[in-house]
Design a protein around this motif. Sequence first.
Motif, PDB file in Angstrom:
ATOM      1  N   ALA A 153      -9.804  -1.293   7.098  1.00  0.00           N
ATOM      2  CA  ALA A 153     -10.532  -1.631   8.318  1.00  0.00           C
ATOM      3  C   ALA A 153      -9.868  -0.850   9.445  1.00  0.00           C
ATOM      4  N   ALA A 154     -10.620   0.071  10.031  1.00  0.00           N
ATOM      5  CA  ALA A 154     -10.097   0.951  11.091  1.00  0.00           C
ATOM      6  C   ALA A 154      -8.880   1.695  10.552  1.00  0.00           C
ATOM      7  N   ASP A 155      -7.725   1.558  11.224  1.00  0.00           N
ATOM      8  CA  ASP A 155      -6.546   2.312  10.793  1.00  0.00           C
ATOM      9  C   ASP A 155      -5.549   1.462  10.000  1.00  0.00           C
ATOM     10  N   GLU A 156      -5.997   0.300   9.525  1.00  0.00           N
ATOM     11  CA  GLU A 156      -5.143  -0.547   8.703  1.00  0.00           C
ATOM     12  C   GLU A 156      -5.804  -0.802   7.359  1.00  0.00           C
ATOM     13  N   ALA A 157      -4.983  -1.102   6.366  1.00  0.00           N
ATOM     14  CA  ALA A 157      -5.490  -1.425   5.039  1.00  0.00           C
ATOM     15  C   ALA A 157      -4.721  -2.621   4.506  1.00  0.00           C
ATOM     16  N   GLU A 158      -5.345  -3.315   3.575  1.00  0.00           N
ATOM     17  CA  GLU A 158      -4.724  -4.471   2.938  1.00  0.00           C
ATOM     18  C   GLU A 158      -4.835  -4.317   1.427  1.00  0.00           C
ATOM     19  N   LEU A 159      -3.719  -4.486   0.751  1.00  0.00           N
ATOM     20  CA  LEU A 159      -3.718  -4.484  -0.704  1.00  0.00           C
ATOM     21  C   LEU A 159      -4.174  -5.872  -1.145  1.00  0.00           C
ATOM     22  N   LEU A 160      -5.323  -5.943  -1.794  1.00  0.00           N
ATOM     23  CA  LEU A 160      -5.873  -7.223  -2.222  1.00  0.00           C
ATOM     24  C   LEU A 160      -5.311  -7.663  -3.562  1.00  0.00           C
ATOM     25  N   THR A 161      -5.145  -6.726  -4.471  1.00  0.00           N
ATOM     26  CA  THR A 161      -4.534  -7.042  -5.759  1.00  0.00           C
ATOM     27  C   THR A 161      -4.051  -5.767  -6.434  1.00  0.00           C
ATOM     28  N   LEU A 162      -2.998  -5.927  -7.198  1.00  0.00           N
ATOM     29  CA  LEU A 162      -2.440  -4.863  -8.036  1.00  0.00           C
ATOM     30  C   LEU A 162      -2.032  -5.549  -9.330  1.00  0.00           C
ATOM     31  N   ALA A 163      -2.582  -5.098 -10.441  1.00  0.00           N
ATOM     32  CA  ALA A 163      -2.303  -5.737 -11.722  1.00  0.00           C
ATOM     33  C   ALA A 163      -2.018  -4.680 -12.784  1.00  0.00           C
ATOM     34  N   VAL A 164      -0.960  -4.909 -13.540  1.00  0.00           N
ATOM     35  CA  VAL A 164      -0.635  -4.058 -14.693  1.00  0.00           C
ATOM     36  C   VAL A 164      -0.471  -4.991 -15.890  1.00  0.00           C
ATOM     37  N   ALA A 165      -1.277  -4.766 -16.911  1.00  0.00           N
ATOM     38  CA  ALA A 165      -1.233  -5.589 -18.115  1.00  0.00           C
ATOM     39  C   ALA A 165       0.170  -5.582 -18.708  1.00  0.00           C
ATOM     40  N   PRO A 166       0.617  -6.709 -19.245  1.00  0.00           N
ATOM     41  CA  PRO A 166       1.973  -6.781 -19.797  1.00  0.00           C
ATOM     42  C   PRO A 166       2.314  -5.667 -20.775  1.00  0.00           C
ATOM     43  N   ALA A 167       1.382  -5.248 -21.623  1.00  0.00           N
ATOM     44  CA  ALA A 167       1.657  -4.194 -22.608  1.00  0.00           C
ATOM     45  C   ALA A 167       1.887  -2.831 -21.971  1.00  0.00           C
ATOM     46  N   CYS A 168       1.525  -2.678 -20.695  1.00  0.00           N
ATOM     47  CA  CYS A 168       1.637  -1.378 -20.026  1.00  0.00           C
ATOM     48  C   CYS A 168       2.720  -1.348 -18.946  1.00  0.00           C
ATOM     49  N   ARG A 169       3.478  -2.397 -18.830  1.00  0.00           N
ATOM     50  CA  ARG A 169       4.506  -2.465 -17.790  1.00  0.00           C
ATOM     51  C   ARG A 169       5.713  -1.602 -18.128  1.00  0.00           C
ATOM     52  N   ASN A 170       6.459  -1.251 -17.098  1.00  0.00           N
ATOM     53  CA  ASN A 170       7.689  -0.455 -17.209  1.00  0.00           C
ATOM     54  C   ASN A 170       7.442   0.982 -17.638  1.00  0.00           C
ATOM     55  N   ALA A 171       6.236   1.473 -17.399  1.00  0.00           N
ATOM     56  CA  ALA A 171       5.918   2.871 -17.692  1.00  0.00           C
ATOM     57  C   ALA A 171       5.620   3.644 -16.416  1.00  0.00           C
ATOM     58  N   GLY A 172       5.670   2.970 -15.252  1.00  0.00           N
ATOM     59  CA  GLY A 172       5.395   3.628 -13.980  1.00  0.00           C
ATOM     60  C   GLY A 172       3.951   3.506 -13.521  1.00  0.00           C
ATOM     61  N   LEU A 173       3.147   2.717 -14.216  1.00  0.00           N
ATOM     62  CA  LEU A 173       1.731   2.607 -13.876  1.00  0.00           C
ATOM     63  C   LEU A 173       1.511   1.927 -12.527  1.00  0.00           C
ATOM     64  N   GLY A 174       2.235   0.859 -12.248  1.00  0.00           N
ATOM     65  CA  GLY A 174       2.100   0.182 -10.952  1.00  0.00           C
ATOM     66  C   GLY A 174       2.472   1.102  -9.808  1.00  0.00           C
ATOM     67  N   THR A 175       3.545   1.840  -9.963  1.00  0.00           N
ATOM     68  CA  THR A 175       3.968   2.800  -8.937  1.00  0.00           C
ATOM     69  C   THR A 175       2.912   3.873  -8.736  1.00  0.00           C
ATOM     70  N   ALA A 176       2.379   4.400  -9.838  1.00  0.00           N
ATOM     71  CA  ALA A 176       1.358   5.448  -9.736  1.00  0.00           C
ATOM     72  C   ALA A 176       0.096   4.929  -9.056  1.00  0.00           C
ATOM     73  N   LEU A 177      -0.323   3.712  -9.382  1.00  0.00           N
ATOM     74  CA  LEU A 177      -1.500   3.129  -8.729  1.00  0.00           C
ATOM     75  C   LEU A 177      -1.270   2.980  -7.233  1.00  0.00           C
ATOM     76  N   LEU A 178      -0.116   2.429  -6.858  1.00  0.00           N
ATOM     77  CA  LEU A 178       0.144   2.193  -5.439  1.00  0.00           C
ATOM     78  C   LEU A 178       0.311   3.501  -4.669  1.00  0.00           C
ATOM     79  N   LYS A 179       0.996   4.472  -5.230  1.00  0.00           N
ATOM     80  CA  LYS A 179       1.141   5.768  -4.552  1.00  0.00           C
ATOM     81  C   LYS A 179      -0.212   6.448  -4.366  1.00  0.00           C
ATOM     82  N   SER A 180      -1.053   6.388  -5.386  1.00  0.00           N
ATOM     83  CA  SER A 180      -2.391   6.972  -5.273  1.00  0.00           C
ATOM     84  C   SER A 180      -3.188   6.283  -4.182  1.00  0.00           C
ATOM     85  N   ALA A 181      -3.134   4.950  -4.155  1.00  0.00           N
ATOM     86  CA  ALA A 181      -3.849   4.203  -3.116  1.00  0.00           C
ATOM     87  C   ALA A 181      -3.329   4.560  -1.733  1.00  0.00           C
ATOM     88  N   MET A 182      -2.021   4.659  -1.590  1.00  0.00           N
ATOM     89  CA  MET A 182      -1.443   5.007  -0.290  1.00  0.00           C
ATOM     90  C   MET A 182      -1.940   6.369   0.176  1.00  0.00           C
TER      91      MET A 182
END
Length: 180
Positions: free
Chosen positions: A68-97
């Motif tokens: 909204a305008a010049d601000e954003a809100e992260l509504l949800t970020l989810a990484v399935a347990p089988a995919c954790r600790n591989a950098g997926l959450g970081t990659a999703l958040l960096k891409s969104a940023m």
Amino acid sequence: MPVEIHISRAGPYDATAMAAIHRTCFAKPWDAAAMAQFLASPDVLCLMGSVADSSGGIAGGMLIARRAADEAELLTLAVAPACRNAGLGTALLKSAMNLLREAGAVRLFLEVEEGNEAALRLYRSLGGEPVGRRPGYYEGRADAAIFSLALSPPAADDGACQQEARPSIHAQGRDERKPA
């Protein structure tokens, strides 16, 4: 074992997969109808993330943010347990940023359960700063920490570091779930 991470914009066909991933991460998950509403909104960014190794690939992460305008809100970020600790959450958040910055946002806000150490580490590692609290915000009356992440343009590249990959480009990671 090396893993390949792929981040892409989600489309209407991803609503069911997004709901399935969300269901593995939250006690009160959002269903496919809710995901479809987010996907249809022009000011909402929806990303899907997948990881692949020599045995195949799996869609294992999703992110929803609203601008909204010049601000954003992260509504949800989810990484399935089988995919954790591989950098997926970081990659999703960096891409969104990156995408939110390109769309004109200068700051990203989010709430995170104060006991979610993995999420707190992720947000702090990307420059997130706590800016408030919401007492009893979550189910079970857990408190939420409110974080703010600056989305300022990246510093000029002096050649000492490489430019970050675009969201549509594969990123290489290391699977930290198993010894190398």
